[in-house]
Each structure stands twice: as structure tokens, then as C-alpha cells.
Scaffold this active site. Structure first.
Site, PDB file in Angstrom:
ATOM      1  N   GLU A   8       0.817  -1.219   0.000  1.00  0.00           N
ATOM      2  CA  GLU A   8       0.000   0.000   0.000  1.00  0.00           C
ATOM      3  C   GLU A   8       0.847   1.263   0.000  1.00  0.00           C
ATOM      4  O   GLU A   8       0.444   2.286  -0.547  1.00  0.00           O
ATOM      5  CB  GLU A   8      -0.926  -0.013   1.220  1.00  0.00           C
ATOM      6  N   ASP A 104      -2.476  -3.209   3.124  1.00  0.00           N
ATOM      7  CA  ASP A 104      -2.928  -3.370   4.504  1.00  0.00           C
ATOM      8  C   ASP A 104      -4.027  -4.420   4.582  1.00  0.00           C
ATOM      9  O   ASP A 104      -4.924  -4.465   3.725  1.00  0.00           O
ATOM     10  CB  ASP A 104      -3.436  -2.044   5.060  1.00  0.00           C
ATOM     11  N   TYR A 302      -1.015  -4.344  14.097  1.00  0.00           N
ATOM     12  CA  TYR A 302      -1.909  -3.633  13.175  1.00  0.00           C
ATOM     13  C   TYR A 302      -2.965  -2.818  13.930  1.00  0.00           C
ATOM     14  O   TYR A 302      -3.680  -3.350  14.779  1.00  0.00           O
ATOM     15  CB  TYR A 302      -2.597  -4.649  12.262  1.00  0.00           C
TER      16      TYR A 302
END
Length: 696
Positions: A8, A104, A302
């Protein structure tokens, strides 16, 4: 044959390349071993604007609504065309036979990759990297266990539905209400219900009438006792007089209850944002930015997660992580570790709760920016608290009688600090203070007489609802529509953990909300513009319940439990009905009067020119004259546009500029800027040099 890895962001590509030993740098990608690694730059591919479907849709007209594309069109963002071409050429390389999606691991990441993949007309097979940590070991493990792309097809469909639903509601509702009220009115599927909640709260505050109440307080030798509340002041005053005469109270009952406060759950993004706002004063967007930076530095897992638990396979590794974290933040002594308190695989969907990583133990935390450091401390403290012992205390209630009336005294004694002690050890002064007064009541026997040293009358008032802060608005967004949705609905609320911060920021940026107040935590107050917008919005646009229902349906699409076409049909029917039935609210012209400050006359059509948020616009909607505040022509000259300059250009079509800066030589010069307009009213600028050097 190399595999193409698509991430990303460039920073993620660097981390993956480092973990896999990929070192050769190329233009727009890296190469090494059996891999090519390239990256998107956010959303490379976006939904096309209405004008791409039909040129007449460039102008806003209610007659052209609703806009419901039969075949959706996408465009490459102009600012990212170069990187898109890099990806397209890599996907087309004959020696690349397969791809790995490493964006992601969430709904938006899936959308970003797939839109680029389809826009490049790529047909090559791809697999999915799905990880919750950017640590080298986690990356390598993820590549050893790549997932089939088909496992994420439903996630992609949900992302498409979210994007297209937002476009349909935003484009149609914004144009509809802007045409109805003769000025730009930004309307959004999630943004407008969020604003409506703040407007409703302010209305409740504005209409609140405080009711006074009175209590009588008795001061004893070792404690204070209070009567019940009285609405009638004369009743309270009569009791006060009686108590002063009596000068003693008789103990009626003593009750002691031991209570337990269990450790809090681990953080998901929303609970972290709420605590960071309440304890540190950070906005939701700041907290997300800090946590994302920590994630990219391999210091936390995350961040865009909606789970507060860990999976069962993580339990064996947890004690080491807890001990490392405690050591790193200076927590000494024996650390209790009750791992099972934070383990629940059924409550983990895409990603587990936010944790510090093992890499943190080797990091120089003193070099972190203050915001990242504070957020990391919150995450570390929450891990240590979540696996800790319960906080236990005893609450004692004493009832006594004076002048025929019952008075009550309460006290609290801490029996075991438990998880709160660990939290305080990491957070220090930042830790949440215990609001209850620690008061140890004297040991007394029933029917014992106690001396009343003094009696007082205390006046109070009922309190209005509190203004929303970022903490409480996030909570309201998270639980919106809870009453209307079925109990088994897993995702209630409007927006997602990943999007709520951006929604609040957008409302502030668009001038619908302001942050007000002193100290760390600011109140979110709707502006006059925000209140006016909600006053003219129909229920289906401002209803948090309807939007919460849509969020639940998106989750069902994500799980393959709902057909995407069914969801989109519902959105299209709502939009069509809205266009057909909406009419301007009577008297709304007074509410919607904020058209901007009039600064002059349009040089193209003669209508008034008004200053608004992004520039100076002609108020005639058919005319395209505007002088943008962020104007590229003046930027190249090293100049900012001011109101004084606009005034001069509108009056004379010409203005003298001093000390313009040449981008090529860096030298300064004086010149005059000349403004003309094209056939449709768009402004054009040119320079006349004072030394006779002609025009440019």
C-alpha cells in the site's frame, strides 16, 4: 519467474524487502531473489466523477438527478499516474507469472489493490499476504503461509459496496440539497448522521432547564453524612433547624460490601482513541496517525482492528511479551500473567487487539516523537493491566437517624490495587484517577449515638447533558442504532474503527464542527453552518440507525451472508426516493443564509462573487468563474492570494506583484498579473513584465 508483491505504501515495501533480503533499487520498485516489490500511494485508482459519464453532469442541476451509473467507471488519480504506470508495466512483464497482494490487511487495503489490478486489466493469479505485525519474523511467516485470493473476494465486494454507496449518497444528496438551497452543502452517508448526533446533543443542552435541589449535611467527628435530596428548600431548611437542635444522631445500620473491578480488555482502535483523547487530549486522527507510525516502525501490531482479544494460538507466546514489556517500561517485582483473560478466538475477526511487539525491546524509545511515545505507553500499560489481577475494594455504607430523618455516609477502602497499580507504574500521572473518595468510616455499633458537630444546607442543580468530546462521540458512533439492530448484530454503529477519525476530521475541516474548550480535551460543538445543514436534512439522511443498519449489512457482505446487489439496490432506491420527494424546507432561507462574504462582481457574468472556504466563487451556478485560494499560478510565483489582491483583480482585471520568485533561477522580479475569462467563465492569468519582457 519473479512474483510481483504490491504494497500500500513505499514504507511497507521497504519493510517487506528488508525481511525478505531484497536490496536492488529500481525506479518505482525493488528487486531481488524471486521477487519484485512495488507499491501504491494510497488510492491510485478512484471512482470517476459524474462528468465522465455524461458531459452535462459537470454542471449541477436537480433535473439530472438521480445519478445512478449502470456501469461504474474508474480513473487514475492525476498525482499518482507515474506510480500507476510502474505497476502496470510490472504486471504486464512476461516473466511475472503471479502477484502477491500485500496491501494493509483490511477492507480498504483489499480495495486499493484490486482496483489497480483491474484498471491494469491484469488477469494473472494472485495470493494474499495477511499479517498483523510488520516485524521481520511476522512478515516471513506470512509469506510462508500466503492465503488464496478467493478467501478475500467477499471482503473486496464489501469494500466496493461501501465505496459506491458513499459515492451515490454523497454525489446525489450534495447536489440535490445544494440546488434546493442555492449553495454548496456537503452531505455524506456517515458524515451527516454523525453531525446530526452532535446537533441533537446541543439542542438537548440548549433546552435543558436545571432544577435546584437541597441536601442537609451532618458533620460528625470522623465523617460526613447526607440526607436525601429535597426539591423544596423550605423542607430542607426545616430539617436543618431540627438537626441543629438534636445535635446527635443514632446509628441504624452498617453495611460492608467487597467489590471487584476486573482488568480492562485490550485495546481495539476505537477504545485506544477514546483513552488517548480523555487522558492525553489527542484527536482520533492524531491517535491513528501515531499508532500507524508505530506499526510501520514495528513497535505495535496492526492498528485498524475492531477486536479487543487475542487468538488461542497466541497464548503460549504471551508471557514472554508481557515480561519484556514490563521490563522495558520499568515495572519491577512479580508480574501476574493471567493470559486466558485476553484469549477469545471467537471475538477476533480480521485482526487481534493492538499489542506492543517484541521488537520494542530492542528499540530506542527515547528517540520517538512525544505523541508516538505516549500512545505506545498506553498500549503497553493496557497489555500489563489486561493480564493482571482484579482491583478489589470494600465499600461501607452507614445509615443514621437524626431528627427523624435517615442520613447516609459512604466510605471506600482499597483491599488490593491489582491491575491499577501496574497501570499507574507505566503511565504515572497520565493514569486515570480514582474518582471515588477513599474515606475510612469509624468502627461503630448499631444504636450507638454519635455527636453532630455541625449541620449545613447544600444547594445543587441538576446537570444538562455533556457536550460531545472526541472520546464520547466515538463511543456514540460505535453504539449508534444499537436499539434498532438485533442483539446478534456484531457490528453496530456508524463508520468503522478505520474510518471514524477521518469522519470527525472532515466535519471539522468542512466547518460543520469546531473544537472548543481549554485543557487537554476539547468539546466538539456544531457550528451555525452544521446546525443549519441538519435542520434541512430529511430523516433518512441524518438517521444514525439507518446508517448503522447499512454498516451491519456491509459486514454481512464481507462474510458472504448478503448479496452485494441487494445492498446496492436498497441504496439506489433510497437515493431515487430522496430526489423525488425532497423539497426546500419553508423558512430555511434564513437558516441557510451563510453564502459567504460578497467581495465584488464577476468579470464574466456580472453576478456577485463571494468568499468561501476554498476560494472566491461566482454566485451564479451556471458560471464557472472562481479564484482558488490554493492557486497553482500564484504558487509558481511564490505568492499567496489575499483578499486585497482579489479585490484589485475583480475591479481592474490587473494587479501589480512585487518580489515574484523565479523557479528556475531563484531571482526575484516585479510584474503585473492580468486576469481574463474563458467562454464558460473560468479565470485565466498571465504576467506582464515591468522591464518590457513581454507576457507569459
Amino acid at each position: 519467474m519473479p512474483n510481483l508483491i504490491v504494497t500500500e505504501k513505499p514504507s511497507t515495501a521497504q519493510s517487506i524487502s528488508k525481511a525478505l533480503g531484497i536490496t536492488k533499487r529500481r525506479t518505482g520498485y525493488l528487486e531481488g531473489g524471486n521477487y519484485l516489490v512495488s507499491w501504491c500511494v494510497g488510492h491510485l485508482v478512484e471512482l470517476a466523477p459524474p462528468g465522465s459519464y455524461d458531459s452535462k453532469l459537470v454542471k449541477w442541476s436537480r433535473a439530472d438527478l438521480p445519478i445512478l451509473p449502470k456501469t461504474w467507471q474508474y480513473l487514475v488519480s492525476p498525482g499518482t499516474q507515474k506510480q500507476f504506470e510502474v505497476l502496470r508495466s510490472l504486471m504486464a512483464r512476461p516473466d511475472v507469472d503471479s502477484l502477491i497482494c500485500a496491501t494493509d490487511a483490511g477492507r480498504e487495503g483489499e480495495l486499493i489493490f484490486r482496483l489497480v489490478y483491474h484498471q491494469c486489466k491484469c488477469k494473472k493469479p494472485f495470493t494474499r499476504l495477511w499479517i498483523s505485525s510488520m516485524e521481520d519474523a511476522a512478515i516471513r511467516d506470512g509469506f510462508a503461509h500466503l492465503k488464496p485470493s478467493t478467501e478475500y473476494d467477499a471482503l473486496y465486494k464489501a469494500a466496493l459496496c461501501r465505496e459506491r454507496a458513499d459515492w451515490l449518497v454523497g454525489i446525489n444528496a450534495t447536489r440535490l440539497f445544494s440546488c434546493l438551497y442555492g449553495q454548496p452543502l456537503n452531505v455524506g452517508r456517515v458524515m451527516t448522521p454523525t453531525l446530526a448526533m452532535t446537533v441533537s446533543r446541543e439542542a438537548a443542552i440548549d433546552t435543558f432547564g436545571p432544577d435546584p435541589f437541597y441536601t442537609v449535611l451532618l458533620k460528625m467527628e470522623d465523617c460526613m453524612a447526607s440526607s436525601e435530596r429535597f426539591k423544596d428548600k423550605s423542607q430542607a431548611e426545616a430539617l436543618l433547624a431540627e438537626c441543629r437542635k438534636a445535635s446527635q444522631a443514632v446509628l441504624q445500620k452498617t453495611e460492608r460490601k467487597e467489590k471487584t473491578e476486573h482488568p480492562p480488555a485490550l485495546y481495539d482502535l476505537t477504545s485506544l482513541q477514546r483513552d488517548a483523547n480523555r487522558l492525553l487530549g489527542y484527536s482520533a486522527q492524531q491517535t491513528l496517525d501515531y499508532t500507524q507510525a508505530l506499526y510501520e516502525k514495528k513497535l505495535v501490531t496492526y492498528p485498524r482492528t475492531d477486536s479487543r482479544y487475542l487468538t488461542e494460538d497466541m497464548e503460549p507466546c504471551l508471557p514472554d511479551l508481557v515480561r519484556q514489556t514490563a521490563f522495558h517500561f520499568g515495572v519491577t517485582g512479580e508480574i501476574p500473567i493471567h493470559a486466558k483473560q485476553v484469549i477469545n478466538s471467537k471475538k477476533v475477526s480480521d485482526h487481534h487487539a493492538i499489542l506492543p511487539t517484541r521488537s520494542m525491546a530492542n528499540a530506542d524509545l527515547s528517540s520517538l516523537p512525544a505523541g508516538e511515545s505516549h500512545v505506545l505507553r498506553l498500549i503497553a500499560a493496557r497489555l500489563l493491566a489486561a493480564v493482571g489481577e482484579p482491583y478489589r475494594y470494600a465499600e461501607t455504607t452507614v445509615q443514621m437517624e437524626c431528627a427523624g430523618t435517615v442520613f447516609t455516609a459512604k466510605g471506600k477502602t482499597v483491599l488490593a490495587e491489582g491491575w491499577k497499580a501496574v497501570e499507574r507504574a507505566v503511565l504515572g500521572d497520565t493514569a486515570e484517577k480514582d474518582k471515588e473518595k477513599l474515606e475510612i468510616l469509624p468502627e461503630v455499633q448499631e444504636r450507638e449515638t454519635m455527636s453532630v458537630l455541625d449541620a449545613q444546607l447544600k444547594e445543587g442543580k441538576t446537570s444538562p447533558p455533556k457536550h460531545y468530546t472526541e472520546d464520547t462521540l466515538l463511543s456514540a458512533m460505535e453504539t449508534a442504532g444499537k436499539e434498532e439492530l438485533p442483539k446478534e448484530a456484531e457490528r453496530r454503529g456508524i463508520g468503522t474503527p478505520a474510518t471514524r477519525a477521518a469522519i470527525i476530521e472532515k466535519l471539522v475541516k468542512k466547518g460543520f464542527l469546531t473544537r472548543e474548550g481549554s485543557g487537554k480535551t476539547k468539546n466538539l460543538i456544531p457550528t451555525e453552518k452544521g446546525r443549519a445543514l441538519i435542520s434541512v436534512m430529511p430523516e433518512e439522511i441524518q438517521s444514525p440507525a439507518m446508517t448503522a443498519d447499512w454498516e451491519q449489512k456491509l459486514l454481512q457482505i464481507e462474510r458472504g451472508e448478503l448479496d452485494p446487489e441487494t445492498f446496492m439496490d436498497e441504496i439506489e432506491q433510497m437515493v431515487a426516493s430522496l430526489v423525488q420527494t425532497s423539497e426546500a424546507v419553508k423558512g430555511a432561507s434564513m437558516l441557510m443564509k451563510n453564502n459567504g462574504k460578497i467581495v465584488g462582481v464577476c468579470p464574466h457574468c456580472g453576478a456577485e462573487v463571494a468568499e468561501r472556504e476554498k476560494g472566491w466563487f461566482c454566485t451564479n451556478r451556471e458560471c464557472r468563474f472562481v479564484i482558488w485560494k490554493d492557486n497553482a499560478f500564484f504558487k509558481r510565483l511564490g505568492k499567496h492570494i489575499t483578499g486585497q489582491l482579489v479585490d484589485k483583480l475583480l475591479r481592474d482585471s490587473r494587479a501589480r506583484l512585487k518580489d515574484c520568485k523565479s523557479q528556475r533561477t531563484g531571482k526575484t522580479y516585479n510584474a503585473a498579473v492580468q486576469m481574463t475569462t474563458e467562454a464558460d467563465g473560468r479565470a485565466q492569468f498571465s504576467l506582464e513584465f515591468e522591464n518590457g519582457g513581454g507576457k507569459t
